[in-house]
Design a protein around this motif. Structure first.
Motif, PDB file in Angstrom:
ATOM      1  N   LEU A  36       0.999  -1.289   0.069  1.00 49.06           N
ATOM      2  CA  LEU A  36      -0.125  -0.128   0.032  1.00 49.06           C
ATOM      3  C   LEU A  36       0.741   1.171   0.049  1.00 49.06           C
ATOM      4  N   GLY A  37       1.879   1.261  -0.928  1.00 51.26           N
ATOM      5  CA  GLY A  37       2.909   2.432  -1.077  1.00 51.26           C
ATOM      6  C   GLY A  37       2.509   3.074  -2.379  1.00 51.26           C
ATOM      7  N   GLY A  38       3.490   3.517  -2.846  1.00 45.03           N
ATOM      8  CA  GLY A  38       3.325   4.475  -4.054  1.00 45.03           C
ATOM      9  C   GLY A  38       2.467   3.641  -5.215  1.00 45.03           C
ATOM     10  N   LEU A  39       2.571   2.442  -5.657  1.00 39.51           N
ATOM     11  CA  LEU A  39       1.741   1.897  -6.431  1.00 39.51           C
ATOM     12  C   LEU A  39       0.470   1.593  -5.975  1.00 39.51           C
ATOM     13  N   GLY A  40       0.480   0.857  -4.833  1.00 39.34           N
ATOM     14  CA  GLY A  40      -0.878   0.500  -4.359  1.00 39.34           C
ATOM     15  C   GLY A  40      -1.652   1.544  -3.804  1.00 39.34           C
ATOM     16  N   SER A  41      -1.232   2.743  -3.723  1.00 45.99           N
ATOM     17  CA  SER A  41      -2.254   3.874  -3.324  1.00 45.99           C
ATOM     18  C   SER A  41      -3.262   4.042  -4.329  1.00 45.99           C
ATOM     19  N   PRO A  42      -2.637   4.426  -5.508  1.00 48.06           N
ATOM     20  CA  PRO A  42      -3.597   4.564  -6.883  1.00 48.06           C
ATOM     21  C   PRO A  42      -4.453   3.264  -7.182  1.00 48.06           C
ATOM     22  N   VAL A  43      -3.732   2.104  -6.897  1.00 47.01           N
ATOM     23  CA  VAL A  43      -4.558   0.831  -7.436  1.00 47.01           C
ATOM     24  C   VAL A  43      -5.591   0.704  -6.499  1.00 47.01           C
ATOM     25  N   ALA A  44      -5.489   0.843  -5.281  1.00 48.65           N
ATOM     26  CA  ALA A  44      -6.437   0.641  -4.391  1.00 48.65           C
ATOM     27  C   ALA A  44      -7.606   1.763  -4.374  1.00 48.65           C
ATOM     28  N   MET A  45      -7.074   3.057  -4.413  1.00 45.02           N
ATOM     29  CA  MET A  45      -8.044   3.965  -4.679  1.00 45.02           C
ATOM     30  C   MET A  45      -9.015   3.726  -5.905  1.00 45.02           C
ATOM     31  N   TYR A  46      -8.444   3.529  -7.050  1.00 46.56           N
ATOM     32  CA  TYR A  46      -9.382   3.322  -8.250  1.00 46.56           C
ATOM     33  C   TYR A  46     -10.266   2.312  -7.971  1.00 46.56           C
ATOM     34  N   LEU A  47      -9.633   1.055  -7.610  1.00 42.22           N
ATOM     35  CA  LEU A  47     -10.438  -0.131  -7.513  1.00 42.22           C
ATOM     36  C   LEU A  47     -11.804   0.074  -6.675  1.00 42.22           C
ATOM     37  N   ALA A  48     -11.479   0.726  -5.499  1.00 40.48           N
ATOM     38  CA  ALA A  48     -12.369   0.946  -4.372  1.00 40.48           C
ATOM     39  C   ALA A  48     -13.589   1.935  -5.125  1.00 40.48           C
ATOM     40  N   ALA A  49     -12.951   3.011  -5.743  1.00 39.81           N
ATOM     41  CA  ALA A  49     -13.850   3.961  -6.397  1.00 39.81           C
ATOM     42  C   ALA A  49     -14.586   3.304  -7.731  1.00 39.81           C
ATOM     43  N   ALA A  50     -14.033   2.143  -8.175  1.00 43.31           N
ATOM     44  CA  ALA A  50     -14.660   1.522  -9.302  1.00 43.31           C
ATOM     45  C   ALA A  50     -15.862   0.586  -8.925  1.00 43.31           C
ATOM     46  N   GLY A  51     -15.665   0.148  -7.490  1.00 40.94           N
ATOM     47  CA  GLY A  51     -16.930  -0.667  -6.922  1.00 40.94           C
ATOM     48  C   GLY A  51     -16.436  -1.969  -6.936  1.00 40.94           C
ATOM     49  N   VAL A  52     -15.091  -2.465  -6.835  1.00 44.13           N
ATOM     50  CA  VAL A  52     -14.828  -3.801  -6.595  1.00 44.13           C
ATOM     51  C   VAL A  52     -15.356  -4.303  -5.212  1.00 44.13           C
ATOM     52  N   GLY A  53     -15.875  -5.401  -5.289  1.00 43.00           N
ATOM     53  CA  GLY A  53     -16.521  -5.676  -3.984  1.00 43.00           C
ATOM     54  C   GLY A  53     -15.996  -5.753  -2.663  1.00 43.00           C
ATOM     55  N   ARG A  54     -14.829  -6.602  -2.913  1.00 42.59           N
ATOM     56  CA  ARG A  54     -14.097  -6.669  -1.594  1.00 42.59           C
ATOM     57  C   ARG A  54     -12.618  -6.574  -2.009  1.00 42.59           C
ATOM     58  N   LEU A  55     -11.942  -5.662  -1.128  1.00 44.54           N
ATOM     59  CA  LEU A  55     -10.515  -5.599  -1.276  1.00 44.54           C
ATOM     60  C   LEU A  55      -9.785  -6.164  -0.254  1.00 44.54           C
ATOM     61  N   ARG A 143      -3.427 -20.684 -10.084  1.00 46.33           N
ATOM     62  CA  ARG A 143      -3.940 -20.245 -11.432  1.00 46.33           C
ATOM     63  C   ARG A 143      -4.749 -19.105 -11.237  1.00 46.33           C
ATOM     64  N   LYS A 144      -4.353 -17.953 -10.582  1.00 47.62           N
ATOM     65  CA  LYS A 144      -5.043 -16.634 -10.429  1.00 47.62           C
ATOM     66  C   LYS A 144      -4.159 -15.545 -11.268  1.00 47.62           C
ATOM     67  N   PRO A 145      -4.976 -14.627 -11.662  1.00 45.55           N
ATOM     68  CA  PRO A 145      -4.243 -13.633 -12.596  1.00 45.55           C
ATOM     69  C   PRO A 145      -3.524 -12.649 -11.607  1.00 45.55           C
ATOM     70  N   LEU A 146      -2.362 -12.221 -12.151  1.00 47.67           N
ATOM     71  CA  LEU A 146      -1.500 -11.120 -11.366  1.00 47.67           C
ATOM     72  C   LEU A 146      -1.387 -10.052 -12.176  1.00 47.67           C
ATOM     73  N   VAL A 147      -1.225  -8.780 -11.822  1.00 45.37           N
ATOM     74  CA  VAL A 147      -1.062  -7.673 -12.454  1.00 45.37           C
ATOM     75  C   VAL A 147      -0.017  -7.164 -11.826  1.00 45.37           C
ATOM     76  N   SER A 148       1.087  -6.846 -12.448  1.00 41.97           N
ATOM     77  CA  SER A 148       2.447  -6.457 -12.056  1.00 41.97           C
ATOM     78  C   SER A 148       2.864  -5.205 -12.261  1.00 41.97           C
ATOM     79  N   GLY A 149       3.408  -4.428 -11.293  1.00 38.14           N
ATOM     80  CA  GLY A 149       4.045  -3.196 -11.720  1.00 38.14           C
ATOM     81  C   GLY A 149       5.183  -2.789 -11.131  1.00 38.14           C
ATOM     82  N   ALA A 150       5.984  -2.024 -11.622  1.00 40.77           N
ATOM     83  CA  ALA A 150       7.010  -1.312 -10.800  1.00 40.77           C
ATOM     84  C   ALA A 150       7.648  -0.114 -11.228  1.00 40.77           C
ATOM     85  N   ALA A 151       8.280   0.772 -10.554  1.00 43.56           N
ATOM     86  CA  ALA A 151       8.588   1.930 -11.025  1.00 43.56           C
ATOM     87  C   ALA A 151       9.745   2.445 -10.092  1.00 43.56           C
TER      88      ALA A 151
END
Length: 251
Positions: A36-55, A143-151
């Motif tokens: 929940l750092g530099g990448l996790g911040s926008p990820v979590a905020m956009y997924l919550a705003a979009a209505g993902v049921g459980r984070l 066998r779960k999809p994984l979205v990977s990012g780095a900066a």
């Protein structure tokens, strides 16, 4: 879906390829955000705003003053607070409809399989390679999809792994004995670069969960923010990969 929710999500429901069906898929989705750092911040905020049921929010660290330049989910008055709790405060205010589950312990090869059992997708936003390798192996095994990012500095990259047999995995991209730096925490980074990559990670997660568009399966996007240029690299599975290759242990 009641009128309040229809209004909340109306702009994405209006997308011709999304609609109420796509929104309902998001409502039923269960996603793990690792870090929940530099990448996790926008990820979590956009997924919550979009209505993902459980984070499921996983981070064992606490908010530090040095985090606030880039970790926009946290605030100055939460310095010293566990990052998972700080993130929950922000996300609950952003969208109270989303169920938020906190994991304050470090993720391990022993704990991840059980955690992934009830999840649909993982977004890797962590800042160290040890955790990335463990998360990747668990996603391949489940066998779960994984979205990977780095900066880092002015550079970023993002891709999506399907988790299905025949596709590449993170260790195909970065062999564990490849001599890579084992930590990202000591390196410099321009904050908006993390925002760009994190936003793409959130977009990829929504695409996979809702069936919208074409995910980045088998493709790596690489950003040079200094020149604001993108390039695309094709990813293929490594037959000798110890995680997903032909000789790897099968789930």
């Amino acid at each position: 879906m009641d009128d309040t929710l229809l209004l909340r999500y109306s702009r994405q429901i209006m997308l011709p390829a999304f609609g109420i069906e796509g929104q309902e898929r998001l409502r039923l989705a269960r996603v793990l955000v690792v870090g929940l750092g530099g990448l996790g911040s926008p990820v979590a905020m956009y997924l919550a705003a979009a209505g993902v049921g459980r984070l499921v929010l996983a981070d064992h660290d606490a908010v530090d003053l040095s985090n606030l330049q880039r970790q926009i989910i946290h605030t100055t008055d939460r310095i010293g607070t566990p990052k998972a709790e700080s993130a929950r405060t922000t996300l609950a205010a952003l969208n109270p409809e989303v169920e938020l589950v906190l994991v304050r312990e470090r993720l391990t090869a022993e704990t991840l399989p059980e955690l992934l059992r009830d999840l649909d997708l993982v977004v890797d936003c962590c800042d160290n390679f040890d955790t990335r390798f463990v998360v990747n192996a668990a996603c391949v095994g489940a066998r779960k999809p994984l979205v990977s990012g780095a900066a880092i500095r002015l550079e970023g990259q993002v891709t999506t792994f399907s988790g299905q047999p025949g596709g590449p995995c993170y260790q195909c991209l970065y062999p564990r004995n490849g001599g890579i730096d084992e930590t990202c925490t000591a390196n410099s980074v321009l904050a908006p670069v993390l925002g760009i990559i994190g936003s793409i990670q959130a977009t990829e997660a929504i695409k996979v969960l809702s069936g919208l568009g074409e995910p980045l399966f088998g493709r790596l996007l690489v950003l040079d923010a200094g020149r604001m240029e993108w390039r695309q690299v094709r990813l293929v599975a490594d037959p000798g990969c110890p995680v997903c290759g032909a000789a790897s242990p099968q789930p």
